[in-house]
Write a protein that holds these residues in place. Structure first.
Motif, mmCIF file in Angstrom:
data_model
loop_
_atom_site.group_PDB
_atom_site.id
_atom_site.type_symbol
_atom_site.label_atom_id
_atom_site.label_comp_id
_atom_site.label_asym_id
_atom_site.label_seq_id
_atom_site.Cartn_x
_atom_site.Cartn_y
_atom_site.Cartn_z
ATOM 1 N N LEU A 176 39.263 32.006 34.107
ATOM 2 C CA LEU A 176 38.972 33.398 34.661
ATOM 3 C C LEU A 176 40.689 33.680 35.325
ATOM 4 O O LEU A 176 41.173 32.880 35.577
ATOM 5 C CB LEU A 176 37.971 33.353 35.776
ATOM 6 C CG LEU A 176 36.652 33.437 35.382
ATOM 7 C CD1 LEU A 176 35.612 33.333 36.837
ATOM 8 C CD2 LEU A 176 36.309 34.486 34.779
ATOM 9 N N ASP A 213 40.105 37.479 39.837
ATOM 10 C CA ASP A 213 38.550 37.358 39.423
ATOM 11 C C ASP A 213 37.847 36.338 40.226
ATOM 12 O O ASP A 213 36.792 36.160 40.581
ATOM 13 C CB ASP A 213 38.383 37.716 37.823
ATOM 14 C CG ASP A 213 38.722 38.886 37.346
ATOM 15 O OD1 ASP A 213 38.979 39.989 38.269
ATOM 16 O OD2 ASP A 213 38.698 39.186 36.104
ATOM 17 N N ALA A 246 33.964 38.907 36.387
ATOM 18 C CA ALA A 246 33.856 37.172 36.314
ATOM 19 C C ALA A 246 32.411 36.868 36.100
ATOM 20 O O ALA A 246 32.389 35.911 35.417
ATOM 21 C CB ALA A 246 34.324 36.953 37.711
ATOM 22 N N LYS A 270 31.843 37.229 32.450
ATOM 23 C CA LYS A 270 32.430 36.181 31.471
ATOM 24 C C LYS A 270 32.029 34.891 31.597
ATOM 25 O O LYS A 270 31.869 34.195 30.710
ATOM 26 C CB LYS A 270 34.069 35.939 31.993
ATOM 27 C CG LYS A 270 34.780 37.335 31.496
ATOM 28 C CD LYS A 270 36.291 37.116 31.900
ATOM 29 C CE LYS A 270 37.022 38.480 31.488
ATOM 30 N NZ LYS A 270 38.483 38.241 31.976
#
Length: 197
Positions: free
Chosen positions: A140, A144, A179, A182
């Protein structure tokens, strides 16, 4: 590290009042350390490990003490301010944090512990996804990651994260959404903390 009370400021003298008092009586600032050092230690320890956490927490309170005359007294709760300082200090150790995530990714998964069946099943699921989670966190972008971990590990509300990082609440929401997306993708679209029906 000495265990500290984490009584919310509404149950006692507000943080802003303590900070204001510390301008005339510097020892009054120690109450903030007693109130929040354990909370900050847990947050930083999760990010950098316990070895670095003690130093970072100490640096956080030193920085806060030296800047206390600039504290916005309209903010009764100093947690976002302190978490913001700690997060900036953690950023200086980004290599240590990245190495910690790489080590977690490679570390063996601990076996389940004795206990109720649901807890064991949840522990096994969470432990099995630890390497993938560590890899996702390592990938990340810092901004984030900071938002995600202030919410998840710092237990701050969106507006508190915004104050901690000096960004608008809308930016907190978009960074957190990105975030989380992901991390979910890295975990194959599943959330290991959710119970299956």
């Amino acid at each position: 590290m000495v265990a500290a009370m984490t009584v919310p400021p509404t149950a006692q003298e507000h943080d802003a009042d303590l900070i204001r008092s510390s301008l005339a009586d510097p020892e009054a600032f120690a109450a903030l350390f007693d109130r929040y050092s354990a909370m900050l230690f847990r947050y930083v320890s999760r990010r950098l490990g316990p070895e670095a956490a003690e130093d970072i927490v100490g640096e956080t309170f030193l920085a806060a003490f030296s800047r206390r005359h600039r504290y916005d007294a309209a903010q009764r709760d100093a947690r976002p301010w302190l978490f913001g300082i700690a997060t900036k200090l953690v950023a200086r150790h980004h290599r240590t944090e990245a190495a910690r995530y790489r080590a977690l990714r490679r570390s063996p998964v601990d076996g389940p512990v004795e206990g109720p069946a649901d807890r064991v099943a949840a522990g096994v699921t969470a432990a099995a996804s630890r390497p993938m989670l560590a890899e996702a966190l390592a990938g990340l972008p810092r901004r984030d990651l900071d938002v995600l971990l202030l919410v998840a590990w710092g237990d701050l509300a969106y507006d508190e994260v915004a104050r901690a990082l000096g960004i608008p609440v809308g930016t907190v929401r978009s960074r957190l959404n990105r975030a989380r997306r992901k991390v979910r993708e890295a975990l194959g679209g599943t959330d290991p903390t959710r119970e299956e029906a």
